[in-house]
Motif scaffolding. Structure first.
Motif, PDB file in Angstrom:
ATOM      1  N   THR A  45      -6.891  15.945   4.093  1.00  0.00           N
ATOM      2  CA  THR A  45      -7.949  16.608   3.978  1.00  0.00           C
ATOM      3  C   THR A  45      -9.094  15.670   4.303  1.00  0.00           C
ATOM      4  N   GLY A  46      -9.835  15.657   5.286  1.00  0.00           N
ATOM      5  CA  GLY A  46     -11.094  14.753   5.517  1.00  0.00           C
ATOM      6  C   GLY A  46     -12.294  14.666   5.020  1.00  0.00           C
ATOM      7  N   ALA A  52      -3.520  -0.752   6.211  1.00  0.00           N
ATOM      8  CA  ALA A  52      -2.697   0.205   5.426  1.00  0.00           C
ATOM      9  C   ALA A  52      -2.793   1.418   5.926  1.00  0.00           C
ATOM     10  N   ALA A  53      -3.941   2.037   6.235  1.00  0.00           N
ATOM     11  CA  ALA A  53      -4.118   3.464   6.830  1.00  0.00           C
ATOM     12  C   ALA A  53      -3.309   3.573   8.152  1.00  0.00           C
ATOM     13  N   ALA A  54      -3.332   2.490   9.086  1.00  0.00           N
ATOM     14  CA  ALA A  54      -2.784   2.597  10.326  1.00  0.00           C
ATOM     15  C   ALA A  54      -1.141   2.411  10.120  1.00  0.00           C
ATOM     16  N   TYR A  55      -0.835   1.802   9.112  1.00  0.00           N
ATOM     17  CA  TYR A  55       0.730   1.675   8.861  1.00  0.00           C
ATOM     18  C   TYR A  55       1.638   3.130   8.407  1.00  0.00           C
ATOM     19  N   VAL A  56       0.540   3.343   7.354  1.00  0.00           N
ATOM     20  CA  VAL A  56       1.379   4.572   6.754  1.00  0.00           C
ATOM     21  C   VAL A  56       1.079   5.641   7.606  1.00  0.00           C
ATOM     22  N   CYS A  57       0.083   6.031   8.382  1.00  0.00           N
ATOM     23  CA  CYS A  57      -0.264   7.203   9.189  1.00  0.00           C
ATOM     24  C   CYS A  57       1.018   6.919  10.314  1.00  0.00           C
ATOM     25  N   GLU A  58       1.245   5.750  10.780  1.00  0.00           N
ATOM     26  CA  GLU A  58       2.209   5.664  11.976  1.00  0.00           C
ATOM     27  C   GLU A  58       3.702   5.533  11.582  1.00  0.00           C
ATOM     28  N   ILE A 113       3.450  13.673  -2.858  1.00  0.00           N
ATOM     29  CA  ILE A 113       2.189  12.637  -3.124  1.00  0.00           C
ATOM     30  C   ILE A 113       1.099  12.834  -2.528  1.00  0.00           C
ATOM     31  N   ALA A 114      -0.099  12.839  -3.222  1.00  0.00           N
ATOM     32  CA  ALA A 114      -1.243  12.925  -2.657  1.00  0.00           C
ATOM     33  C   ALA A 114      -1.852  11.628  -2.976  1.00  0.00           C
ATOM     34  N   ALA A 115      -2.517  10.987  -1.946  1.00  0.00           N
ATOM     35  CA  ALA A 115      -3.210   9.768  -1.979  1.00  0.00           C
ATOM     36  C   ALA A 115      -4.678   9.967  -1.635  1.00  0.00           C
ATOM     37  N   ILE A 116      -5.612   9.644  -2.733  1.00  0.00           N
ATOM     38  CA  ILE A 116      -6.967   9.771  -2.670  1.00  0.00           C
ATOM     39  C   ILE A 116      -7.884   8.391  -2.836  1.00  0.00           C
ATOM     40  N   GLY A 117      -7.043   7.368  -2.238  1.00  0.00           N
ATOM     41  CA  GLY A 117      -7.870   6.321  -2.237  1.00  0.00           C
ATOM     42  C   GLY A 117      -7.233   5.496  -0.767  1.00  0.00           C
ATOM     43  N   PRO A 118      -7.699   4.233  -0.813  1.00  0.00           N
ATOM     44  CA  PRO A 118      -6.978   3.419   0.180  1.00  0.00           C
ATOM     45  C   PRO A 118      -5.442   3.478  -0.014  1.00  0.00           C
ATOM     46  N   LEU A 119      -4.710   3.265   1.241  1.00  0.00           N
ATOM     47  CA  LEU A 119      -3.220   3.672   1.265  1.00  0.00           C
ATOM     48  C   LEU A 119      -2.386   2.229   1.015  1.00  0.00           C
ATOM     49  N   ILE A 120      -2.944   1.119   0.174  1.00  0.00           N
ATOM     50  CA  ILE A 120      -2.196   0.217   0.188  1.00  0.00           C
ATOM     51  C   ILE A 120      -1.021   0.328  -0.376  1.00  0.00           C
ATOM     52  N   ASN A 121      -0.932   1.047  -1.489  1.00  0.00           N
ATOM     53  CA  ASN A 121       0.074   1.217  -2.509  1.00  0.00           C
ATOM     54  C   ASN A 121       1.318   1.819  -1.512  1.00  0.00           C
ATOM     55  N   LEU A 122       1.024   2.752  -0.881  1.00  0.00           N
ATOM     56  CA  LEU A 122       1.970   3.315  -0.026  1.00  0.00           C
ATOM     57  C   LEU A 122       2.504   2.669   1.108  1.00  0.00           C
ATOM     58  N   MET A 123       1.546   1.634   1.721  1.00  0.00           N
ATOM     59  CA  MET A 123       2.211   0.707   2.589  1.00  0.00           C
ATOM     60  C   MET A 123       3.244  -0.159   1.826  1.00  0.00           C
ATOM     61  N   HIS A 124       2.840  -0.812   0.713  1.00  0.00           N
ATOM     62  CA  HIS A 124       3.893  -1.461  -0.016  1.00  0.00           C
ATOM     63  C   HIS A 124       5.307  -0.754  -0.134  1.00  0.00           C
ATOM     64  N   ALA A 182      10.912  12.303  -0.551  1.00  0.00           N
ATOM     65  CA  ALA A 182       9.671  12.772  -0.448  1.00  0.00           C
ATOM     66  C   ALA A 182       9.585  14.020   0.261  1.00  0.00           C
ATOM     67  N   LYS A 183       8.726  15.152  -0.046  1.00  0.00           N
ATOM     68  CA  LYS A 183       8.710  16.493   0.463  1.00  0.00           C
ATOM     69  C   LYS A 183       7.469  16.389   1.611  1.00  0.00           C
ATOM     70  N   HIS A 184       6.392  15.795   1.218  1.00  0.00           N
ATOM     71  CA  HIS A 184       4.972  15.843   1.835  1.00  0.00           C
ATOM     72  C   HIS A 184       4.094  14.759   1.359  1.00  0.00           C
ATOM     73  N   LEU A 185       3.360  14.460   2.382  1.00  0.00           N
ATOM     74  CA  LEU A 185       2.221  13.617   1.890  1.00  0.00           C
ATOM     75  C   LEU A 185       0.873  14.354   2.048  1.00  0.00           C
ATOM     76  N   VAL A 186      -0.047  14.345   1.036  1.00  0.00           N
ATOM     77  CA  VAL A 186      -1.350  14.664   1.328  1.00  0.00           C
ATOM     78  C   VAL A 186      -2.316  13.539   1.217  1.00  0.00           C
ATOM     79  N   VAL A 187      -3.138  13.498   2.278  1.00  0.00           N
ATOM     80  CA  VAL A 187      -3.958  12.274   2.299  1.00  0.00           C
ATOM     81  C   VAL A 187      -5.617  12.646   2.341  1.00  0.00           C
ATOM     82  N   MET A 188      -6.379  12.026   1.282  1.00  0.00           N
ATOM     83  CA  MET A 188      -7.667  12.053   1.271  1.00  0.00           C
ATOM     84  C   MET A 188      -8.403  11.158   2.261  1.00  0.00           C
ATOM     85  N   GLY A 189      -8.386  11.310   3.348  1.00  0.00           N
ATOM     86  CA  GLY A 189      -8.772  10.138   4.382  1.00  0.00           C
ATOM     87  C   GLY A 189      -8.807  10.710   5.778  1.00  0.00           C
TER      88      GLY A 189
END
Length: 309
Positions: free
Chosen positions: A202-203, A187-193, A130-141, A163-170
Protein backbone atom coordinates in the motif's frame (compact mmCIF):
# COMPACT_ATOMS: atom_id res chain seq x y z
CA UNK A 1 -7.07 -9.00 -11.74
CA UNK A 2 -7.08 -11.71 -9.09
CA UNK A 3 -5.68 -10.63 -5.71
CA UNK A 4 -2.69 -12.38 -4.21
CA UNK A 5 -4.36 -12.27 -0.82
CA UNK A 6 -7.91 -12.73 0.36
CA UNK A 7 -8.84 -13.29 4.02
CA UNK A 8 -10.97 -16.29 4.86
CA UNK A 9 -13.95 -16.49 7.23
CA UNK A 10 -11.80 -16.97 10.34
CA UNK A 11 -9.94 -14.10 12.07
CA UNK A 12 -6.61 -13.35 10.42
CA UNK A 13 -3.63 -14.41 12.57
CA UNK A 14 -1.77 -11.13 12.56
CA UNK A 15 1.52 -9.50 13.54
CA UNK A 16 2.02 -5.74 13.29
CA UNK A 17 5.52 -4.30 12.74
CA UNK A 18 5.59 -0.55 13.36
CA UNK A 19 7.95 2.39 13.90
CA UNK A 20 5.42 4.05 16.24
CA UNK A 21 6.76 7.47 17.23
CA UNK A 22 7.82 9.48 14.16
CA UNK A 23 4.25 9.83 12.81
CA UNK A 24 0.87 9.55 14.48
CA UNK A 25 -0.72 7.32 11.84
CA UNK A 26 0.99 4.33 13.48
CA UNK A 27 -1.10 4.99 16.59
CA UNK A 28 -4.17 5.28 14.38
CA UNK A 29 -3.30 1.93 12.81
CA UNK A 30 -3.18 0.32 16.27
CA UNK A 31 -6.63 1.76 17.04
CA UNK A 32 -7.96 0.34 13.76
CA UNK A 33 -6.36 -3.01 14.62
CA UNK A 34 -8.22 -3.18 17.93
CA UNK A 35 -11.52 -2.24 16.32
CA UNK A 36 -11.12 -4.96 13.69
CA UNK A 37 -10.06 -7.45 16.33
CA UNK A 38 -13.23 -6.76 18.31
CA UNK A 39 -15.19 -7.35 15.10
CA UNK A 40 -13.61 -10.81 14.90
CA UNK A 41 -11.57 -10.04 11.77
CA UNK A 42 -8.08 -10.07 13.31
CA UNK A 43 -6.37 -12.17 15.95
CA UNK A 44 -3.25 -10.28 17.01
CA UNK A 45 -0.39 -12.63 17.81
CA UNK A 46 2.10 -9.87 18.58
CA UNK A 47 3.47 -6.44 17.75
CA UNK A 48 7.03 -5.38 16.91
CA UNK A 49 8.66 -1.97 17.16
CA UNK A 50 11.29 -1.34 14.49
CA UNK A 51 13.39 1.64 15.59
CA UNK A 52 15.90 2.23 18.40
CA UNK A 53 13.57 4.62 20.22
CA UNK A 54 13.34 3.26 23.80
CA UNK A 55 9.66 4.19 24.11
CA UNK A 56 8.14 2.39 21.12
CA UNK A 57 7.41 -0.89 22.90
CA UNK A 58 5.96 0.91 25.91
CA UNK A 59 3.78 3.06 23.68
CA UNK A 60 2.38 -0.01 21.92
CA UNK A 61 1.83 -1.81 25.21
CA UNK A 62 0.11 1.25 26.71
CA UNK A 63 -2.35 1.51 23.82
CA UNK A 64 -3.00 -2.24 23.95
CA UNK A 65 -3.65 -2.00 27.69
CA UNK A 66 -6.08 0.88 27.13
CA UNK A 67 -8.04 -1.45 24.87
CA UNK A 68 -7.95 -4.22 27.50
CA UNK A 69 -5.41 -6.34 25.60
CA UNK A 70 -2.69 -6.56 28.22
CA UNK A 71 -1.25 -9.89 27.08
CA UNK A 72 -0.30 -9.12 23.46
CA UNK A 73 3.45 -9.82 23.13
CA UNK A 74 5.47 -6.76 22.13
CA UNK A 75 9.03 -6.94 20.80
CA UNK A 76 11.45 -4.24 19.79
CA UNK A 77 14.61 -3.66 17.78
CA UNK A 78 17.58 -4.24 20.06
CA UNK A 79 20.24 -2.21 18.30
CA UNK A 80 21.07 1.39 19.04
CA UNK A 81 21.25 4.34 16.71
CA UNK A 82 18.50 3.61 14.20
CA UNK A 83 15.98 6.47 14.04
CA UNK A 84 16.74 7.36 17.64
CA UNK A 85 16.22 10.81 19.14
CA UNK A 86 13.56 13.48 19.49
CA UNK A 87 12.45 13.57 15.81
CA UNK A 88 11.46 9.91 16.16
CA UNK A 89 9.77 10.21 19.55
CA UNK A 90 7.16 12.87 18.89
CA UNK A 91 4.58 11.17 21.09
CA UNK A 92 5.71 7.66 22.04
CA UNK A 93 7.70 8.91 25.05
CA UNK A 94 4.64 10.78 26.31
CA UNK A 95 2.35 7.76 25.94
CA UNK A 96 4.83 5.27 27.41
CA UNK A 97 5.37 7.58 30.38
CA UNK A 98 1.71 8.43 31.02
CA UNK A 99 -0.15 5.12 30.75
CA UNK A 100 0.27 1.76 32.44
CA UNK A 101 2.49 -0.57 30.42
CA UNK A 102 5.16 -3.22 30.86
CA UNK A 103 7.98 -1.37 29.11
CA UNK A 104 8.03 2.33 30.12
CA UNK A 105 11.70 2.69 29.16
CA UNK A 106 11.98 -0.20 26.71
CA UNK A 107 14.72 -2.07 28.57
CA UNK A 108 12.64 -5.12 29.43
CA UNK A 109 10.97 -5.47 26.03
CA UNK A 110 12.01 -8.67 24.24
CA UNK A 111 14.12 -8.67 21.11
CA UNK A 112 11.88 -8.63 18.05
CA UNK A 113 13.78 -11.34 16.15
CA UNK A 114 13.43 -14.24 18.62
CA UNK A 115 9.87 -13.13 19.40
CA UNK A 116 9.05 -13.29 15.68
CA UNK A 117 10.60 -16.74 15.52
CA UNK A 118 8.57 -17.97 18.51
CA UNK A 119 5.25 -16.56 17.27
CA UNK A 120 5.80 -18.10 13.84
CA UNK A 121 7.04 -21.43 15.17
CA UNK A 122 3.96 -21.72 17.39
CA UNK A 123 1.55 -21.03 14.49
CA UNK A 124 0.01 -23.41 11.97
CA UNK A 125 1.66 -23.58 8.57
CA UNK A 126 0.67 -20.87 6.11
CA UNK A 127 -1.42 -18.95 8.62
CA UNK A 128 0.29 -15.71 9.67
CA UNK A 129 -0.20 -12.33 8.00
CA UNK A 130 2.34 -9.62 8.83
CA UNK A 131 1.79 -5.92 8.19
CA UNK A 132 4.94 -3.78 8.17
CA UNK A 133 4.18 -0.07 8.59
CA UNK A 134 7.73 1.19 9.14
CA UNK A 135 11.22 0.44 7.86
CA UNK A 136 11.77 -3.26 7.19
CA UNK A 137 14.80 -3.81 9.43
CA UNK A 138 13.04 -6.28 11.77
CA UNK A 139 11.90 -8.35 8.81
CA UNK A 140 15.41 -8.40 7.34
CA UNK A 141 16.79 -9.61 10.67
CA UNK A 142 14.08 -12.28 10.79
CA UNK A 143 14.96 -13.58 7.33
CA UNK A 144 18.67 -13.64 8.21
CA UNK A 145 18.16 -15.41 11.56
CA UNK A 146 19.65 -18.86 12.07
CA UNK A 147 18.23 -22.09 13.43
CA UNK A 148 18.07 -22.04 17.24
CA UNK A 149 16.32 -23.63 20.21
CA UNK A 150 13.06 -22.01 19.08
CA UNK A 151 13.06 -23.69 15.67
CA UNK A 152 15.48 -25.80 13.61
CA UNK A 153 14.53 -23.68 10.59
CA UNK A 154 16.36 -20.61 9.35
CA UNK A 155 14.39 -17.37 9.33
CA UNK A 156 13.61 -17.60 5.63
CA UNK A 157 12.52 -21.22 5.99
CA UNK A 158 10.37 -20.37 9.00
CA UNK A 159 8.62 -17.55 7.14
CA UNK A 160 8.10 -19.79 4.11
CA UNK A 161 6.44 -22.44 6.28
CA UNK A 162 4.38 -20.28 8.62
CA UNK A 163 3.54 -16.99 6.88
CA UNK A 164 0.59 -16.54 4.56
CA UNK A 165 1.17 -13.00 3.27
CA UNK A 166 3.08 -9.78 3.92
CA UNK A 167 1.48 -6.35 3.69
CA UNK A 168 3.94 -3.45 3.38
CA UNK A 169 3.15 0.21 3.77
CA UNK A 170 6.10 1.34 1.70
CA UNK A 171 7.13 2.50 -1.71
CA UNK A 172 5.50 4.81 -4.24
CA UNK A 173 3.88 3.31 -7.31
CA UNK A 174 4.53 2.57 -10.05
CA UNK A 175 7.87 4.15 -9.14
CA UNK A 176 9.27 6.69 -6.74
CA UNK A 177 10.72 7.16 -3.26
CA UNK A 178 9.00 6.80 0.10
CA UNK A 179 10.15 7.38 3.69
CA UNK A 180 9.95 3.84 5.07
CA UNK A 181 12.17 2.52 2.28
CA UNK A 182 14.51 5.52 2.35
CA UNK A 183 15.23 5.16 6.07
CA UNK A 184 16.75 1.68 5.60
CA UNK A 185 17.23 0.99 1.87
CA UNK A 186 19.23 -2.17 2.48
CA UNK A 187 16.40 -3.75 4.48
CA UNK A 188 13.76 -2.66 1.97
CA UNK A 189 15.72 -4.12 -0.93
CA UNK A 190 16.56 -7.35 0.90
CA UNK A 191 13.04 -8.07 2.13
CA UNK A 192 11.40 -7.24 -1.19
CA UNK A 193 13.85 -9.53 -3.00
CA UNK A 194 13.97 -12.45 -0.56
CA UNK A 195 10.61 -12.60 1.27
CA UNK A 196 9.29 -16.10 0.45
CA UNK A 197 5.54 -15.36 0.35
CA UNK A 198 3.50 -12.97 -1.74
CA UNK A 199 3.54 -9.27 -0.77
CA UNK A 200 1.00 -6.48 -1.22
CA UNK A 201 2.19 -2.88 -1.05
CA UNK A 202 0.00 0.00 0.00
CA UNK A 203 2.04 2.87 -1.37
CA UNK A 204 2.52 6.48 -0.38
CA UNK A 205 -0.08 7.70 -2.86
CA UNK A 206 -2.83 5.52 -1.35
CA UNK A 207 -2.68 6.82 2.21
CA UNK A 208 -1.79 10.39 1.26
CA UNK A 209 -5.28 11.00 -0.12
CA UNK A 210 -7.15 9.57 2.92
CA UNK A 211 -7.24 12.25 5.62
CA UNK A 212 -8.33 11.08 9.07
CA UNK A 213 -8.13 12.15 12.69
CA UNK A 214 -10.54 15.08 13.01
CA UNK A 215 -13.27 13.01 14.65
CA UNK A 216 -10.76 11.36 16.97
CA UNK A 217 -9.56 14.79 18.12
CA UNK A 218 -13.06 16.16 18.65
CA UNK A 219 -15.02 13.14 19.88
CA UNK A 220 -12.69 10.73 21.70
CA UNK A 221 -12.15 11.18 25.46
CA UNK A 222 -9.32 13.52 26.36
CA UNK A 223 -7.40 10.69 28.03
CA UNK A 224 -7.57 8.41 24.97
CA UNK A 225 -3.92 7.54 24.20
CA UNK A 226 -4.45 7.56 20.42
CA UNK A 227 -6.14 10.96 20.61
CA UNK A 228 -3.18 12.21 22.66
CA UNK A 229 -0.79 10.77 20.08
CA UNK A 230 -2.51 12.65 17.26
CA UNK A 231 -2.77 15.86 19.29
CA UNK A 232 0.92 15.78 20.24
CA UNK A 233 1.97 15.19 16.65
CA UNK A 234 -0.45 17.46 14.80
CA UNK A 235 -0.47 20.58 16.96
CA UNK A 236 -2.97 22.91 15.32
CA UNK A 237 -3.68 20.56 12.42
CA UNK A 238 -6.80 18.39 12.47
CA UNK A 239 -6.07 15.56 10.03
CA UNK A 240 -3.24 13.34 8.89
CA UNK A 241 -2.84 11.03 5.87
CA UNK A 242 -3.71 7.41 6.62
CA UNK A 243 -0.76 5.47 5.25
CA UNK A 244 -0.45 2.90 8.02
CA UNK A 245 -4.17 2.52 8.64
CA UNK A 246 -4.69 1.23 5.11
CA UNK A 247 -2.21 -1.62 5.66
CA UNK A 248 -4.10 -2.89 8.71
CA UNK A 249 -7.46 -2.59 6.94
CA UNK A 250 -6.11 -4.52 3.95
CA UNK A 251 -4.69 -7.26 6.20
CA UNK A 252 -8.11 -7.75 7.80
CA UNK A 253 -10.41 -7.37 4.80
CA UNK A 254 -8.33 -7.62 1.63
CA UNK A 255 -8.96 -5.34 -1.32
CA UNK A 256 -12.75 -5.56 -0.81
CA UNK A 257 -14.51 -2.67 -2.55
CA UNK A 258 -11.78 -0.29 -1.40
CA UNK A 259 -8.97 -0.87 -3.89
CA UNK A 260 -7.98 -2.45 -7.15
CA UNK A 261 -4.63 -4.20 -7.50
CA UNK A 262 -1.76 -4.38 -9.97
CA UNK A 263 0.26 -7.61 -10.00
CA UNK A 264 3.94 -7.76 -10.77
CA UNK A 265 7.31 -7.44 -9.06
CA UNK A 266 8.97 -4.61 -7.16
CA UNK A 267 12.62 -3.64 -7.46
CA UNK A 268 14.18 -1.53 -4.69
CA UNK A 269 17.52 0.22 -4.96
CA UNK A 270 19.61 -0.83 -1.96
CA UNK A 271 21.41 2.53 -1.80
CA UNK A 272 18.53 5.01 -2.12
CA UNK A 273 15.36 3.04 -1.38
CA UNK A 274 13.80 4.15 -4.66
CA UNK A 275 11.47 1.57 -6.13
CA UNK A 276 10.46 0.56 -9.63
CA UNK A 277 7.72 -1.76 -10.80
CA UNK A 278 7.56 -4.54 -13.37
CA UNK A 279 3.98 -5.42 -14.28
CA UNK A 280 3.31 -9.17 -14.50
CA UNK A 281 -0.17 -10.71 -14.10
CA UNK A 282 1.48 -13.73 -12.45
CA UNK A 283 3.97 -11.79 -10.33
CA UNK A 284 4.49 -12.45 -6.60
CA UNK A 285 3.83 -8.86 -5.62
CA UNK A 286 0.95 -6.41 -5.92
CA UNK A 287 0.24 -2.78 -5.17
CA UNK A 288 -3.07 -1.10 -4.45
CA UNK A 289 -4.74 1.48 -6.66
CA UNK A 290 -7.69 3.71 -5.81
CA UNK A 291 -11.21 2.34 -6.22
CA UNK A 292 -13.36 3.76 -3.41
CA UNK A 293 -13.34 7.54 -3.00
CA UNK A 294 -10.71 8.61 -0.42
CA UNK A 295 -13.37 10.54 1.51
CA UNK A 296 -15.43 7.36 1.96
CA UNK A 297 -12.42 5.41 3.16
CA UNK A 298 -11.55 8.24 5.54
CA UNK A 299 -15.04 8.06 7.03
CA UNK A 300 -14.69 4.30 7.51
CA UNK A 301 -11.28 4.60 9.18
CA UNK A 302 -12.38 7.50 11.40
CA UNK A 303 -15.28 5.38 12.62
CA UNK A 304 -12.96 2.47 13.39
CA UNK A 305 -10.56 4.70 15.32
CA UNK A 306 -13.43 5.93 17.48
CA UNK A 307 -14.48 2.44 18.60
CA UNK A 308 -13.93 2.33 22.36
CA UNK A 309 -12.83 -0.63 24.48
Amino acid sequence: MEPLYKPGPEPVSFILDTDIGPDCDDAGAVAVLHALQRKGQLKTLGMMHCTSSPWGAGCLDAINSFYGEVAIPVGTLKIRGFLEGEPYAKYNREIAGSYQNRYPDGDAAPDATPLYRKLLADSPDGSVVIAAIGPLINLMHLLLSKADDISPLSGTELVAHKAKHLVVMGGAFPEGKEWNFEMHPEAAAYVCEHWPTSITFTGYEIGAAILTGSRLLSEAPADHPVRRSYASYLGEEQTRPSWDLTAVLYAAQGASDYWDIVRGRIRVDCASGANQWETDPQGPHAYLTKRMAPEALAALLDELMLQMP
